[in-house]
Design a protein around this motif. Structure first.
Motif, PDB file in Angstrom:
ATOM      1  N   TYR A 133       0.845  -1.200   0.000  1.00 53.32           N
ATOM      2  CA  TYR A 133       0.000   0.000   0.000  1.00 53.32           C
ATOM      3  C   TYR A 133       0.879   1.248   0.000  1.00 53.32           C
ATOM      4  CZ  TYR A 133      -2.962   3.805   1.607  1.00 53.32           C
ATOM      5  OH  TYR A 133      -3.596   5.009   1.702  1.00 53.32           O
ATOM      6  N   TYR A 135       0.263   5.746   0.013  1.00 52.32           N
ATOM      7  CA  TYR A 135      -0.614   6.906  -0.055  1.00 52.32           C
ATOM      8  C   TYR A 135      -0.678   7.457  -1.487  1.00 52.32           C
ATOM      9  CZ  TYR A 135       1.073   6.805   4.814  1.00 52.32           C
ATOM     10  OH  TYR A 135       1.440   6.425   6.074  1.00 52.32           O
ATOM     11  N   THR A 152       4.052  -0.088   6.362  1.00 50.17           N
ATOM     12  CA  THR A 152       2.604  -0.078   6.163  1.00 50.17           C
ATOM     13  C   THR A 152       2.056  -1.469   6.473  1.00 50.17           C
ATOM     14  OG1 THR A 152       2.869  -0.611   3.820  1.00 50.17           O
ATOM     15  CG2 THR A 152       2.715   1.714   4.409  1.00 50.17           C
ATOM     16  N   SER A 229       0.093   2.578  -5.301  1.00 51.64           N
ATOM     17  CA  SER A 229      -0.369   1.495  -4.448  1.00 51.64           C
ATOM     18  C   SER A 229      -0.876   0.282  -5.224  1.00 51.64           C
ATOM     19  CB  SER A 229      -1.491   1.989  -3.528  1.00 51.64           C
ATOM     20  OG  SER A 229      -1.766   1.034  -2.530  1.00 51.64           O
ATOM     21  N   ASN A 232      -5.847  -1.343  -1.954  1.00 49.39           N
ATOM     22  CA  ASN A 232      -6.723  -0.322  -1.395  1.00 49.39           C
ATOM     23  C   ASN A 232      -7.471  -0.927  -0.213  1.00 49.39           C
ATOM     24  OD1 ASN A 232      -7.894   2.254  -1.189  1.00 49.39           O
ATOM     25  ND2 ASN A 232      -9.710   1.588  -2.300  1.00 49.39           N
ATOM     26  N   HIS A 236     -12.414   1.348   5.761  1.00 49.45           N
ATOM     27  CA  HIS A 236     -12.655   2.655   6.374  1.00 49.45           C
ATOM     28  C   HIS A 236     -14.135   3.035   6.279  1.00 49.45           C
ATOM     29  CE1 HIS A 236      -8.523   3.615   7.311  1.00 49.45           C
ATOM     30  NE2 HIS A 236      -8.177   3.131   6.139  1.00 49.45           N
ATOM     31  N   SER A 243     -10.100   1.204  12.260  1.00 44.68           N
ATOM     32  CA  SER A 243     -10.396   2.119  11.151  1.00 44.68           C
ATOM     33  C   SER A 243     -11.777   2.731  11.319  1.00 44.68           C
ATOM     34  CB  SER A 243     -10.331   1.375   9.812  1.00 44.68           C
ATOM     35  OG  SER A 243      -9.058   0.829   9.613  1.00 44.68           O
ATOM     36  N   TYR A 249      -7.288   7.928   2.992  1.00 44.90           N
ATOM     37  CA  TYR A 249      -6.308   6.955   2.541  1.00 44.90           C
ATOM     38  C   TYR A 249      -6.790   6.107   1.354  1.00 44.90           C
ATOM     39  CZ  TYR A 249      -4.260   8.314   6.984  1.00 44.90           C
ATOM     40  OH  TYR A 249      -3.737   9.041   8.021  1.00 44.90           O
ATOM     41  N   ASN A 250      -7.930   6.458   0.774  1.00 42.83           N
ATOM     42  CA  ASN A 250      -8.378   5.750  -0.428  1.00 42.83           C
ATOM     43  C   ASN A 250      -7.430   6.037  -1.589  1.00 42.83           C
ATOM     44  OD1 ASN A 250     -10.616   4.370   0.477  1.00 42.83           O
ATOM     45  ND2 ASN A 250     -12.049   6.019  -0.002  1.00 42.83           N
ATOM     46  N   LEU A 279       1.479  13.470   4.509  1.00 40.54           N
ATOM     47  CA  LEU A 279       1.050  13.320   5.901  1.00 40.54           C
ATOM     48  C   LEU A 279       0.757  14.674   6.538  1.00 40.54           C
ATOM     49  CD1 LEU A 279       3.519  10.523   7.061  1.00 40.54           C
ATOM     50  CD2 LEU A 279       1.098  10.274   6.483  1.00 40.54           C
ATOM     51  N   ARG A 282      -2.631  15.822   4.897  1.00 38.83           N
ATOM     52  CA  ARG A 282      -3.628  14.782   4.568  1.00 38.83           C
ATOM     53  C   ARG A 282      -5.048  15.102   5.033  1.00 38.83           C
ATOM     54  NH1 ARG A 282      -1.061  13.273   9.117  1.00 38.83           N
ATOM     55  NH2 ARG A 282      -2.158  12.091  10.747  1.00 38.83           N
TER      56      ARG A 282
END
Length: 301
Positions: A133, A135, A152, A229, A232, A236, A243, A249-250, A279, A282
């Motif tokens: 994964y 971002y 991650t 990535s 996914n 969430h 979560s 974070y999608n 970050l 975000r």
């Protein structure tokens, strides 16, 4: 015949997430040549019992892999202990493992990426973790893959030689940090990694992942990551253990195979700065945060 890494899939009480995770995992090019071990945790309480039973019915019919083994827990271990136990078991037997949880959509090339990386860096002690994964970074000039300090947890792989360094004792970990290490560990204060350590210590979370990252960090280890990535997270939506409702974070999954890997075993500074920038920003500006908070309250109502 190539020796592909076994896959550990950890499931609990989310039948639809589990079904989707398995569907995409099965579509991977190396699925038919891979062993799949499904660890099904037992119900924590009566309210989860029916959902756990539904998940266990789903996993009984899984095919499309070289071998499928189901490990049904007799009592509830919780996600952290289940993962620690399952990973320890498989790396001891096979020397390496690929790890999925029940809320991860994968690319058709995710298993290929993992196995290529595990083979390429198996004798590089500084490389301790392979993540799939990443971002949604705003830097199209990054290489296909790069080394970075943090681990991650949404689709990852490791070796027995690296997992031997996993330190589950939070006090042992905390004792090795000074103020500078805390600053670097938290990506210069842009991510709440140290807060997660403190919350584990106080019993507010039971994260295996923050202890694994801390173990890697304190050993001076690195993690391999794709710039686009290959995973996914669909958890969430309020159903996950750690979560909440969140779309920060999608990502759009990279549909292409990974061809290039870094030659030099060192952290990529361009990638580090790109991640730090993500970050830092975000959560968006004040009004974007207010809008996200309102949406979460509406969805929970």
């Amino acid at each position: 015949m190539q020796n592909f890494a076994p896959i550990a899939l950890f499931v609990y009480n989310r039948p639809e997430h589990t079904r989707r995770t398995i569907k995409f995992l099965k579509q991977n090019l190396l699925a038919e040549e891979s062993r799949l071990f499904i660890f099904s945790d037992a119900s924590k309480n009566e309210s989860s019992q029916l959902l756990v039973e539904e998940v266990r019915e789903i996993i009984k019919s899984v095919d499309g892999f070289m071998e499928v083994q189901i490990i049904e827990r007799k009592s509830n271990l919780g996600l952290a202990d289940s993962i620690i136990d399952g990973v320890s078991r498989l790396v001891k037997e096979y020397g390496k493992v690929i790890v999925f949880e029940d809320d991860l959509i994968s690319s058709s090339y995710t298993l290929q990426y993992f196995n290529d990386a595990l083979n390429r860096y198996q004798n590089e002690d500084k490389v301790m973790h392979v993540g799939a994964y990443m971002y949604a970074l705003n830097d199209e000039s990054l290489p296909e893959t790069f080394f970075y300090r943090a681990a991650t947890s949404w689709g990852w792989a490791t070796w027995d030689r690296a997992w031997m360094n996993f330190e589950p004792d939070i006090d042992q970990l905390i004792s090795q940090f000074n103020s500078e290490k805390k600053h670097q560990f938290s990506i210069e204060g842009t991510m709440n990694f140290w807060k997660q350590i403190e919350e584990f210590k106080s019993g507010k979370n039971n994260s295996w992942a923050i202890r694994w990252y801390a173990s890697i960090f304190l050993k001076g280890g690195l993690t391999l990551n794709p710039s686009q990535s290959l995973i996914n997270n669909i958890g969430h939506d309020g159903t996950g253990i750690h979560s909440g409702l969140n779309d920060i974070y999608n990502v759009i999954i990279n549909p292409q195979p990974i061809h290039s890997f870094p030659e030099k075993i060192k952290e990529n500074q361009q990638a580090y700065l790109s991640i730090k920038e993500f970050l830092k920003n975000r959560k968006g500006n004040f009004w974007q945060r207010i809008l996200r908070f309102a949406k979460q309250r509406i969805n929970r109502a």
